[in-house]
Structure formats: structure tokens, C-alpha cells
Design an enzyme around this catalytic site. Structure first.
Site, mmCIF file in Angstrom:
data_model
loop_
_atom_site.group_PDB
_atom_site.id
_atom_site.type_symbol
_atom_site.label_atom_id
_atom_site.label_comp_id
_atom_site.label_asym_id
_atom_site.label_seq_id
_atom_site.Cartn_x
_atom_site.Cartn_y
_atom_site.Cartn_z
ATOM 1 N N GLY A 152 -72.599 8.086 34.045
ATOM 2 C CA GLY A 152 -71.778 9.156 33.471
ATOM 3 C C GLY A 152 -71.661 10.387 34.336
ATOM 4 N N SER A 153 -71.573 11.467 33.200
ATOM 5 C CA SER A 153 -70.850 12.675 33.836
ATOM 6 C C SER A 153 -72.016 13.416 34.889
ATOM 7 C CB SER A 153 -70.822 13.882 32.963
ATOM 8 O OG SER A 153 -69.799 13.378 32.100
ATOM 9 N N THR A 154 -73.438 12.683 34.971
ATOM 10 C CA THR A 154 -74.219 13.434 36.063
ATOM 11 C C THR A 154 -73.901 12.886 37.440
ATOM 12 O OG1 THR A 154 -75.782 11.159 35.908
ATOM 13 C CG2 THR A 154 -76.240 13.210 34.628
ATOM 14 N N LYS A 193 -70.900 13.410 38.324
ATOM 15 C CA LYS A 193 -69.875 14.584 38.756
ATOM 16 C C LYS A 193 -70.571 15.409 39.963
ATOM 17 C CE LYS A 193 -67.520 14.590 34.214
ATOM 18 N NZ LYS A 193 -67.275 15.077 33.059
#
Length: 503
Positions: A220-222, A224
Site C-alpha cells: 500500500g502507501s508505504t 510511496k
């Protein structure tokens, strides 16, 4: 000599030659392999009966052998039980797991480095003792990781925590939940061992699985953080730049509402152009999707691989799952597989915020943060600090090893600035520690299965300058709770960091 007798004599001689050849082959050429074969009941029983070495965390044993009054003479005991189970593993007749397996030669006393000790024991008439293995784990961090994860996900929950010392690669904590009591599996009673194993193997929550290294999920957004690293390292962006965002975005080449990328109501992401810091603080999907497409799939993959994706790196604990950034896509049209192709824009966009086919273990995401914290240098993670004799004389100490420069120190500095701002002003605030500058990032990854709760992630390191610890938290299941990487994972990461920093 008549012909029949001569024939029988020649046949007997050939049998004798064949027998001698087989004995020579087994006792000389195959001796080592047979002696180490776990199916060799005689050797297994002998090893099971030996006073095996200690597995140590600090000055305390987390695995030891105790004398017992039965045919095997020594019983393997695990005093700490569940918090260390996935690291120590367990010893059974003819098999081992975890450190018991990877360091079996040392613990059993068969390692060549213990030859002198074996010789001394032989001359003195003493029983051969195994050597000790000192682990890198920090007992306070391990306890904090286990207790906070267990309390957060509940008895029916699932998750993992990994903490690394950035400048060396020493693993300070490795916890998987649910766990198990290895003492039940080390019993000398075969009925008790089999009952315990069958019960654990039948458990839908897979307590025997080490989720820290054996489970890979959408980060997920980790992820990014990796996309931001690729953008800065390649010169496409600087931390002070602005970039494209927007409330929603339809990636090129896609149609339908199901392919619309949105920011899940985070209004700070809605302007068409926003600052890089805002994109990280508010975890803007549209901004990082567009950034990934601008960087391109090749550059994004190269950056992921520089952090350790698509490779193996942990040498003293196995098996481990390999974290993946997709190398190619193979389409199937009318039942026929097409030639491999590169990721298209839509696939690259979703990869940019840790979806599509990107998969990571908690250890891998801890390594990403550790490399940033270590001025861009990625160190090999390790669990074995020292190999010792039974009398605690040090035979070998593991030296830190740099795997590669994952990013430049300038890129690491810019990423640290962005991640500190995400804790101070953004979604990662649950990891904030009074008086300490903390860098962090949340992640809430959709499973792609309707009606199923997302995965929760949280990654961090601190202090931001001269970091002592990098942490990754993965929450796979937390029944009855609204899974959010920040709200659930942040406090766990904070507890682990505090345990290390308060030494």
C-alpha cells in the site's frame, strides 16, 4: 576346476567386490551426507540426546537443554515461549526449524570451529557440548513488539513487526502473531508432539507461519516511499517541488469507474498541483500514481530492487518469501499466453502506491526505511551476533555488510525531511515521540477482494538524524477494528522505537 564351480566362484567374487564397493561408498564418500541426514534415526537420536548449546538474547537463554530422566537425557526448553518462537524455532527428533535449524551445526557441537572443544571433551572423557548462538535481538524491543501487536490485533488477529538497526543491519525485533509455544513441539512424547503440531497446523490463523519474513502482501502507501526515492534519485523531482495531484485520476488506456484512482476523501490532495510534502503527509494516491507514470516502470523497478525487492538477503533464518516488484506482465488472450511486456501506465500508476502486483514482507519494508535512515546505504539484515563455545568464548562475530547504496545521501536527506513532516503534520502522527524527531509513513492496502478489510502498514525510523532503529509493522487481520495503518500500526512502531531509544 570344472565349469559350474568356476561360474559359482566368479559370481561369489563379484558379489564380494560389489559388497566392498558399496561399503566403501557408504562409509567414505557418503558418510558426511548420511550423518547429517535428518532421516538417519541413529544420528538424530544421538543429536537429540546431546547437551545442545544455548540460544541467547543478551545474557538470557531463549533456548536451552535441561537434563531429564529418560532415554534422550536432555530436553530442549524455551523459557520465553511465544515472543521468540518464530526466531528460535523448535527442536524435534530428526528435525529443526528457525535458528535451531540454521545454526544446528553450532548448537549440536558439530561445527568445525568447535573441533578443539570436541577434542578437549574427548580427552577429558566429558560429553560433547554444543556451542552457543548469541542473537542480535533487543529484549525490550522484542517484548514491546509482541505485546503491542497482540494487544492491538486481538486473539484472532494476524500481523508482524520487524525492527532493524540501520547502520549495521542488526535485527532488533522480529515478531509474528499469532505465535505458539515451542515447548509443546519439543516434547519427548511423540503423542504430545503430534497432537500439538496437528492442532497448530489446522489453525486457520497459521501460528507456525513467520509472517515477518514468510508473508508478502500489498504494501500500500508505504511503497510511496520507494516511488518518492525513484523520483528524487532520477532527478524528476526534488523534495521542495510541486507535482500534479487531483481528487481523482483515470490512468491512460483505462475505462470504467473501477479504474479511477481517488484519494479516499483526503481533501488536501484535491488541488491539481500540490507540494511534494503535502503529497507525502496526506498520502495522496493520485499524486504518486502520476509520479510513478512520469518516472516510468523501469526506473521504479530499479529503485525497488536497489532496496532489496526481487532478491534474497537474510542468510541466518529461512525460509523467506521474496518481495516482488513485477518484472513483466504476461497477458492471456483467448486462452493463449502472449509475449511478456512491460507494465503499462495504468499498472505503473497502481504500482506507485503499492498495489497492482507489488508485494512485500515486513522485513523488506523495514529495510527500505533502514537504508534511508543510514544515508542511503542498505545493510544486510542479520540475526546471529556471535558464535560461542559452551563456556562463552567468542569464536566468530558477525561483521556488518553493506549490500549496496540504495540511494544517494542527498536523496536520503530529502526523503527524511518529507517523512519527518509526515509524522509532524500528516497521517503518521500516531508514531510521534516527545523530544525525538521521527520519520514515518502509513499504508492501508486494498486486498482486491470485495468485503474484506484492507491490510494496515506502518514504517518509521528514529531519531531522524543518526537513527538507531527502523521499524515496519504489518497488520493482516484485526477483527472488530477499523484497519488503518496509522491508527493501529503507528502506536506499535512508537512502542518499539521507545523501547530501543530508552536503553
Amino acid at each position: 576346476m570344472n565349469k559350474p564351480i568356476r561360474t559359482v566362484s566368479i559370481f561369489c567374487m563379484l558379489l564380494f567386490v560389489a559388497l566392498m564397493a558399496n561399503v566403501t561408498y557408504l562409509q567414505f564418500f557418503k558418510a558426511k551426507e548420511l550423518n547429517t541426514d535428518p532421516k538417519n534415526a541413529r544420528v538424530a537420536a544421538a543429536a537429540f540426546s546431546r547437551e545442545r548449546g544455548l540460544i541467547l538474547v543478551g545474557d538470557n537463554p531463549v533456548a536451552r537443554s535441561e537434563p531429564v530422566d529418560d532415554q534422550y537425557e536432555f530436553l530442549r526448553v524455551y523459557p520465553q515461549r511465544q515472543p521468540y518462537a518464530h526466531v528460535t524455532g523448535y527442536l524435534q527428533l530428526g528435525s529443526q526449524t528457525g535458528i535451531e535449524r540454521s545454526q544446528n551445526d553450532v548448537l549440536s557441537g558439530e561445527d568445525p570451529r568447535l573441533f578443539v572443544n570436541r577434542l578437549v571433551d574427548l580427552l577429558k572423557g566429558d560429553t560433547n557440548q554444543g556451542g552457543n548462538v548469541l542473537l542480535t535481538l533487543n529484549p525490550k524491543a522484542q517484548r514491546a513488539a509482541f505485546q503491542s501487536l497482540r494487544d492491538t490485533v486481538g486473539p484472532e488477529g494476524e500481523g508482524a513487526v520487524v525492527a532493524i538497526e540501520p547502520r549495521t543491519g542488526r535485527i532488533l525485533a522480529m515478531v509474528s502473531f499469532p505465535s505458539y509455544d515451542p515447548n509443546e513441539l519439543a516434547s519427548h512424547s511423540s503423542a504430545e508432539r503430534e497432537d500439538a503440531y496437528d492442532r497448530l497446523a489446522a489453525n486457520d490463523h497459521e501460528p507456525l507461519l513467520n509472517r515477518a519474513i514468510q508473508t508478502r502482501l500489498f504494501p500500500g502507501s508505504t511503497f510511496k516511499v520507494v516511488t518518492a526515492a525513484a523520483a528524487i534519485e532520477s532527478g524528476v523531482y526534488d523534495a521542495d517541488d510541486e507535482g500534479e495531484s487531483g481528487a481523482t485520476w483515470q490512468a491512460p488506456g483505462t475505462t470504467g469507474e473501477g479504474n479511477v484512482i481517488d484519494d479516499e476523501g483526503r481533501t488536501g490532495c484535491s488541488p491539481e498541483t500540490i507540494e511534494f510534502a503535502t503529497a507525502m503527509e496526506d498520502s495522496c494516491n493520485t499524486a504518486f500514481a502520476k509520479m510513478a507514470v512520469e518516472v516510468g516502470p523501469e526506473t521504479l523497478r530499479e529503485q525497488a530492487e536497489a532496496f532489496g525487492f526481487n532478491s534474497d538477503y537474510l542468510e541466518d533464518l529461512s525460509p523467506q518469501a521474496r518481495s516482488v516488484f513485477p518484472e513483466e506482465v504476461v497477458d492471456t488472450i483467448d486462452g493463449e499466453q502472449q509475449d511478456p511486456r512491460e507494465l503499462n501506465d495504468a499498472e505503473t500508476a497502481r504500482s506507485g502506491f503499492g498495489q497492482f502486483s507489488v508485494q512485500s514482507t515486513p522485513l523488506q519494508m523495514a529495510m527500505v526505511m533502514a537504508a534511508i535512515a543510514n544515508n542511503g546505504s542498505l545493510m544486510r539484515p542479520y540475526l546471529v551476533q556471535e558464535v560461542q563455545t559452551a563456556t562463552f568464548d567468542v569464536l566468530e562475530t558477525t561483521e556488518p555488510e553493506e549490500l549496496r547504496e540504495a540511494i544517494s545521501s542527498q536523496t536520503a536527506s530529502q526523503l527524511t525531511e518529507l517523512l519527518v513532516s509526515t509524522v509532524d503534520n500528516g497521517t503518521a502522527s500516531p508514531a510521534a515521540i516527545d523530544g525525538v524527531s521521527v520519520a514515518g509513513k502509513t499504508g492501508t492496502a486494498q486486498r482486491g477482494v470485495e468485503g474484506k478489510a484492507p491490510y494496515g502498514w506502518f514504517v518509521s525510523f528514529g531519531p531522524a538524524e543518526n537513527a538507531e532503529v527502523a521499524v515496519a509493522v504489518m497488520i493482516q487481520e484485526a477483527p472488530g477494528k477499523d484497519i488503518s495503518g496509522g491508527q493501529l500500526g503507528g502506536p506499535i512502531a512508537k512502542a518499539v522505537m521507545e523501547a530501543v531509544l530508552q536503553q
